[in-house]
Design a protein around this motif. Structure first.
Motif, PDB file in Angstrom:
ATOM      1  N   ILE A 216      50.404   1.690  95.020  1.00  0.00           N
ATOM      2  CA  ILE A 216      49.735   1.656  93.708  1.00  0.00           C
ATOM      3  C   ILE A 216      50.393   0.607  92.815  1.00  0.00           C
ATOM      4  N   ASP A 217      51.718   0.609  92.789  1.00  0.00           N
ATOM      5  CA  ASP A 217      52.441  -0.349  91.935  1.00  0.00           C
ATOM      6  C   ASP A 217      52.209  -1.797  92.367  1.00  0.00           C
ATOM      7  N   SER A 218      52.168  -2.030  93.669  1.00  0.00           N
ATOM      8  CA  SER A 218      51.914  -3.389  94.167  1.00  0.00           C
ATOM      9  C   SER A 218      50.529  -3.858  93.728  1.00  0.00           C
ATOM     10  N   ALA A 219      49.539  -2.957  93.804  1.00  0.00           N
ATOM     11  CA  ALA A 219      48.170  -3.312  93.393  1.00  0.00           C
ATOM     12  C   ALA A 219      48.096  -3.572  91.885  1.00  0.00           C
ATOM     13  N   VAL A 220      48.804  -2.758  91.116  1.00  0.00           N
ATOM     14  CA  VAL A 220      48.817  -2.955  89.651  1.00  0.00           C
ATOM     15  C   VAL A 220      49.433  -4.311  89.312  1.00  0.00           C
ATOM     16  N   LYS A 221      50.490  -4.651  90.034  1.00  0.00           N
ATOM     17  CA  LYS A 221      51.177  -5.925  89.756  1.00  0.00           C
ATOM     18  C   LYS A 221      50.395  -7.135  90.272  1.00  0.00           C
ATOM     19  N   PHE A 222      49.936  -7.082  91.509  1.00  0.00           N
ATOM     20  CA  PHE A 222      49.360  -8.288  92.121  1.00  0.00           C
ATOM     21  C   PHE A 222      47.839  -8.391  92.006  1.00  0.00           C
ATOM     22  N   ILE A 223      47.156  -7.245  91.766  1.00  0.00           N
ATOM     23  CA  ILE A 223      45.695  -7.312  91.651  1.00  0.00           C
ATOM     24  C   ILE A 223      45.242  -7.174  90.192  1.00  0.00           C
ATOM     25  N   LEU A 224      45.948  -6.304  89.436  1.00  0.00           N
ATOM     26  CA  LEU A 224      45.593  -6.139  88.015  1.00  0.00           C
ATOM     27  C   LEU A 224      46.435  -7.041  87.101  1.00  0.00           C
ATOM     28  N   HIS A 225      47.404  -7.761  87.683  1.00  0.00           N
ATOM     29  CA  HIS A 225      48.178  -8.793  86.967  1.00  0.00           C
ATOM     30  C   HIS A 225      49.101  -8.232  85.869  1.00  0.00           C
ATOM     31  N   PHE A 226      49.651  -7.027  86.117  1.00  0.00           N
ATOM     32  CA  PHE A 226      50.684  -6.490  85.229  1.00  0.00           C
ATOM     33  C   PHE A 226      52.019  -7.146  85.586  1.00  0.00           C
ATOM     34  N   PRO A 227      53.008  -7.131  84.648  1.00  0.00           N
ATOM     35  CA  PRO A 227      54.300  -7.749  84.980  1.00  0.00           C
ATOM     36  C   PRO A 227      55.084  -6.943  86.011  1.00  0.00           C
ATOM     37  N   MET A 228      54.795  -5.628  86.096  1.00  0.00           N
ATOM     38  CA  MET A 228      55.437  -4.763  87.090  1.00  0.00           C
ATOM     39  C   MET A 228      54.470  -3.623  87.390  1.00  0.00           C
ATOM     40  N   GLY A 229      54.802  -2.778  88.353  1.00  0.00           N
ATOM     41  CA  GLY A 229      53.939  -1.642  88.674  1.00  0.00           C
ATOM     42  C   GLY A 229      53.894  -0.637  87.530  1.00  0.00           C
ATOM     43  N   ILE A 230      52.880   0.227  87.513  1.00  0.00           N
ATOM     44  CA  ILE A 230      52.722   1.177  86.410  1.00  0.00           C
ATOM     45  C   ILE A 230      53.788   2.285  86.456  1.00  0.00           C
ATOM     46  N   PHE A 231      54.173   2.739  87.669  1.00  0.00           N
ATOM     47  CA  PHE A 231      55.243   3.738  87.767  1.00  0.00           C
ATOM     48  C   PHE A 231      56.583   3.104  87.381  1.00  0.00           C
ATOM     49  N   GLU A 232      56.740   1.858  87.790  1.00  0.00           N
ATOM     50  CA  GLU A 232      57.946   1.086  87.445  1.00  0.00           C
ATOM     51  C   GLU A 232      58.040   0.939  85.924  1.00  0.00           C
ATOM     52  N   LEU A 233      56.918   0.603  85.314  1.00  0.00           N
ATOM     53  CA  LEU A 233      56.858   0.422  83.859  1.00  0.00           C
ATOM     54  C   LEU A 233      57.147   1.741  83.137  1.00  0.00           C
ATOM     55  N   ALA A 234      56.648   2.841  83.701  1.00  0.00           N
ATOM     56  CA  ALA A 234      56.907   4.167  83.122  1.00  0.00           C
ATOM     57  C   ALA A 234      58.405   4.494  83.179  1.00  0.00           C
ATOM     58  N   ASP A 235      59.037   4.207  84.307  1.00  0.00           N
ATOM     59  CA  ASP A 235      60.483   4.441  84.444  1.00  0.00           C
ATOM     60  C   ASP A 235      61.278   3.570  83.481  1.00  0.00           C
ATOM     61  N   PHE A 236      60.818   2.367  83.296  1.00  0.00           N
ATOM     62  CA  PHE A 236      61.477   1.424  82.388  1.00  0.00           C
ATOM     63  C   PHE A 236      61.352   1.907  80.943  1.00  0.00           C
ATOM     64  N   THR A 237      60.182   2.453  80.591  1.00  0.00           N
ATOM     65  CA  THR A 237      59.925   2.940  79.228  1.00  0.00           C
ATOM     66  C   THR A 237      60.679   4.239  78.962  1.00  0.00           C
ATOM     67  N   GLY A 238      60.686   5.135  79.950  1.00  0.00           N
ATOM     68  CA  GLY A 238      61.349   6.434  79.803  1.00  0.00           C
ATOM     69  C   GLY A 238      60.340   7.571  79.757  1.00  0.00           C
ATOM     70  N   MET A 239      60.561   8.582  80.605  1.00  0.00           N
ATOM     71  CA  MET A 239      59.620   9.707  80.686  1.00  0.00           C
ATOM     72  C   MET A 239      59.637  10.535  79.408  1.00  0.00           C
ATOM     73  N   ASP A 240      60.757  10.504  78.678  1.00  0.00           N
ATOM     74  CA  ASP A 240      60.832  11.222  77.394  1.00  0.00           C
ATOM     75  C   ASP A 240      59.858  10.594  76.393  1.00  0.00           C
ATOM     76  N   VAL A 241      59.850   9.268  76.347  1.00  0.00           N
ATOM     77  CA  VAL A 241      58.955   8.539  75.443  1.00  0.00           C
ATOM     78  C   VAL A 241      57.498   8.810  75.825  1.00  0.00           C
ATOM     79  N   ILE A 242      57.216   8.728  77.130  1.00  0.00           N
ATOM     80  CA  ILE A 242      55.842   8.906  77.608  1.00  0.00           C
ATOM     81  C   ILE A 242      55.355  10.337  77.381  1.00  0.00           C
ATOM     82  N   HIS A 243      56.216  11.303  77.667  1.00  0.00           N
ATOM     83  CA  HIS A 243      55.829  12.706  77.498  1.00  0.00           C
ATOM     84  C   HIS A 243      55.554  13.029  76.025  1.00  0.00           C
ATOM     85  N   LYS A 244      56.448  12.587  75.139  1.00  0.00           N
ATOM     86  CA  LYS A 244      56.256  12.868  73.702  1.00  0.00           C
ATOM     87  C   LYS A 244      54.975  12.211  73.188  1.00  0.00           C
ATOM     88  N   ALA A 245      54.748  10.972  73.603  1.00  0.00           N
ATOM     89  CA  ALA A 245      53.529  10.259  73.182  1.00  0.00           C
ATOM     90  C   ALA A 245      52.291  10.978  73.716  1.00  0.00           C
TER      91      ALA A 245
END
Length: 378
Positions: A216-245
């Motif tokens: 999924i992350d490879s497709a997000v990065k190479f097909i949807l043109h994100f800078p990194m995968g979506i799970f990777e981006l979530a880990d980078f942002t922090g699950m605390d931030v994502i959960h609260k939001a």
């Protein structure tokens, strides 16, 4: 509105970053926190950041010292606000805490002061209405880290004066940032309304298709043109931030997000991502590690449902006159680092195919019903 003196309430990562950025643009800044030890730590980090810029010859030693001298750390609230033109509040994303802070501020702040909140998801109107000046209250959402990220979302509340929106746009430009106006105070504003639901959708895609996180992350990065995968981006942002939001956005609008239980589970288990050593992926050491993603792995997963999710939320923003396609593309480029415009990627997949995919999902869950704007692009 003439801004010379800025008070930043809260000296954490965002607070001291905003203080530094403002001081670098010539403003006099008071950095306020509830304890001296927090301020000492913040001032150390600002000094380290400026010293780094001096060593890279982005600033002279003299300029570095001058910028640092324009930031004054103060604990006493009344003292911190006494000559303030613009107050930027950067306290943690807890509505009750913010309301408590504004109640204290209201008692000691000068009449001339404009209030701004750096909240990333809480409603500006709701916070503004707890103060004595909702018409002089606005959202100024800097992205993390403020020293590097170019984007700033400007969010007027329901009672915010039009002139204040213009003044705020000018202020954002004066600190060398790019403003994007979210014309309506909607949950998540622009970037988080697109990003946070996508994390949940990626978890659902894993359930539906049996695809791996890496696929999924490879497709997000190479097909949807994100800078990194979506799970990777979530880990980078922090699950605390994502959960609260997620909790805040979903409590205010069930249509914006389809919460996947895995996000809350990771949060409850303190698997917060990079900062805790484990989230969707496991990490070792302090340095941010990139996950092994490739174009080859990307071929194993079709990200059309993820694309449908982000497009549907983008379309909602357009239909509800909170934004327009150009501003959304600017926000995605500067706030999320997309390497190709979202609606261009959509054309490659075919809007008909994307809408058909959403309609298929909508048979089991009305959440996926395609927005009228998307249907109009078929």
């Amino acid at each position: 509105m003439t801004i010379k003196n800025i008070t930043v309430l809260g000296s954490g990562i965002m607070g001291h970053g905003i203080a530094q950025v403002s001081a670098m643009s010539g403003y006099h800044v008071v950095l306020r926190d509830i304890e001296k030890q927090f301020l000492d730590k913040a001032m150390e980090k600002i000094k380290w950041s400026l010293d780094k810029m001096v060593s890279k010859q982005k600033l002279t030693e003299e300029q570095g010292k001058e910028i640092f001298s324009r930031i004054t750390p103060i604990v006493d609230l009344g003292e911190a606000l006494k000559d303030c033109d613009l107050m930027i509040e950067v306290v943690p994303e807890i509505m009750d805490l913010k309301k408590k802070v504004y109640a204290e501020v209201d008692k000691v702040v000068p009449q001339k002061t404009v209030f701004a909140s750096n909240t990333s998801t809480l409603p500006i109107t709701e916070i503004a209405n707890t103060t004595s000046r909702p018409e002089r209250f606005i959202g100024i959402h800097f992205f993390n880290p403020p020293q590097l990220m170019k984007l700033v979302e400007v969010i007027p509340g329901q009672k915010t004066k039009k002139e204040l929106v213009d003044d705020t746009i000018n202020f954002v430009k004066s600190v060398s940032k790019e403003p994007v106006v979210c014309k309506r105070d909607v949950p998540g504003f622009i970037v988080n309304r697109l990003f946070i639901p996508l994390v949940h959708e990626a978890a659902y895609a894993m359930d539906r298709t049996g695809a791996t996180k890496e696929e999924i992350d490879s497709a997000v990065k190479f097909i949807l043109h994100f800078p990194m995968g979506i799970f990777e981006l979530a880990d980078f942002t922090g699950m605390d931030v994502i959960h609260k939001a997620t909790v805040e956005m979903h409590s205010r609008d069930k249509k914006v997000i389809n919460p996947h239980p895995l996000i809350e589970k990771l949060y409850d288990e303190k698997k917060l991502g990079q900062k805790s050593g484990e989230g969707f992926y496991k990490y070792s050491g302090e340095q941010y590690e990139r996950i092994n993603l490739s174009e080859e792995i990307a071929k194993k997963f079709n990200p059309i449902q993820l694309l449908g999710n982000i497009l549907n939320n983008a379309a909602w923003l357009i239909t509800n006159q909170a934004s327009d396609p150009q501003e959304i593309e600017k926000a995605l480029l500067l706030g999320m680092g997309l390497k190709k415009p979202l609606f261009e990627t959509a054309k490659q997949f075919g809007m008909k195919n994307i809408v058909a995919e959403l309609e298929k999902l909508a048979k089991n869950n009305k959440f996926y019903e395609p927005d009228p704007y998307l249907v109009s692009l078929m």
